[in-house]
Design a protein around this motif. Structure first.
Motif, PDB file in Angstrom:
ATOM      1  N   TYR A  16     -26.422  -3.039  37.971  1.00 33.26           N
ATOM      2  CA  TYR A  16     -26.011  -3.903  37.474  1.00 33.26           C
ATOM      3  C   TYR A  16     -26.237  -4.637  36.311  1.00 33.26           C
ATOM      4  O   TYR A  16     -27.399  -5.224  36.509  1.00 33.26           O
ATOM      5  CB  TYR A  16     -24.954  -5.106  38.493  1.00 33.26           C
TER       6      TYR A  16
ATOM      7  N   LEU B 250     -25.433  -8.451  34.477  1.00 27.28           N
ATOM      8  CA  LEU B 250     -24.390  -9.080  34.266  1.00 27.28           C
ATOM      9  C   LEU B 250     -24.528 -10.278  32.958  1.00 27.28           C
ATOM     10  O   LEU B 250     -26.023 -10.985  32.616  1.00 27.28           O
ATOM     11  CB  LEU B 250     -25.007  -9.775  35.498  1.00 27.28           C
TER      12      LEU B 250
ATOM     13  N   ILE C 205     -26.052 -10.835  44.460  1.00 27.74           N
ATOM     14  CA  ILE C 205     -26.901  -9.695  44.193  1.00 27.74           C
ATOM     15  C   ILE C 205     -26.764  -8.814  45.884  1.00 27.74           C
ATOM     16  O   ILE C 205     -26.970  -7.600  46.211  1.00 27.74           O
ATOM     17  CB  ILE C 205     -28.308 -10.449  44.123  1.00 27.74           C
TER      18      ILE C 205
ATOM     19  N   HIS D 214     -24.612  -6.011  46.467  1.00 22.40           N
ATOM     20  CA  HIS D 214     -24.901  -5.234  45.195  1.00 22.40           C
ATOM     21  C   HIS D 214     -26.195  -4.345  45.858  1.00 22.40           C
ATOM     22  O   HIS D 214     -26.877  -4.492  45.501  1.00 22.40           O
ATOM     23  CB  HIS D 214     -24.445  -5.045  43.898  1.00 22.40           C
TER      24      HIS D 214
ATOM     25  N   VAL E 139     -29.992  -4.852  39.786  1.00 23.86           N
ATOM     26  CA  VAL E 139     -29.151  -5.817  39.634  1.00 23.86           C
ATOM     27  C   VAL E 139     -29.290  -6.899  38.421  1.00 23.86           C
ATOM     28  O   VAL E 139     -31.080  -7.484  38.495  1.00 23.86           O
ATOM     29  CB  VAL E 139     -28.544  -7.424  40.133  1.00 23.86           C
TER      30      VAL E 139
ATOM     31  N   ALA F  32     -29.344  -9.581  35.851  1.00 25.90           N
ATOM     32  CA  ALA F  32     -28.501 -11.190  35.118  1.00 25.90           C
ATOM     33  C   ALA F  32     -29.128 -11.907  34.123  1.00 25.90           C
ATOM     34  O   ALA F  32     -30.519 -12.032  33.814  1.00 25.90           O
ATOM     35  CB  ALA F  32     -28.581 -11.763  35.975  1.00 25.90           C
TER      36      ALA F  32
END
Length: 91
Positions: free
Chosen positions: A5, A7, A47, A50, A55, A57
């Motif tokens: 992910y 972000l 976080i 998921h 992650v 970010a």
């Protein structure tokens, strides 16, 4: 297949995409979420929600410190860098 992910309000550059492939494998699935977090807790919540991927970010330093302190105590894998994959090529 690994899932990442990303972000950020910004698209990934070709170099960033390659770096993610180098870390997570050529078939990594990258999900871009253009979210903006107002608090460290909202980033920590994302976080926690998921756990199926890594992650990454883009956030301010105060958010990172608060999130790292809180999540490190409750999430066994938090803060660990994935092992870089290498491939041997026969001569």
């Amino acid at each position: 297949m690994a899932k990442v992910y990303w972000l950020s309000r910004h698209e990934l550059s070709p170099g960033q995409i390659q770096a993610l492939r180098d870390l997570h494998g050529a078939d990594v699935e990258v999900v871009r979420e253009p979210v903006v977090f107002q608090t460290a807790e909202s980033l920590a919540d994302f976080i926690r929600q998921h756990p199926d991927g890594f992650v990454y970010a883009v956030a301010g330093a105060p958010h990172y410190r608060r999130v790292a302190t809180g999540l490190a105590a409750t999430s066994p894998g938090f803060g660990k860098t994935p092992t870089r994959r290498t491939t041997r090529v026969k001569p």
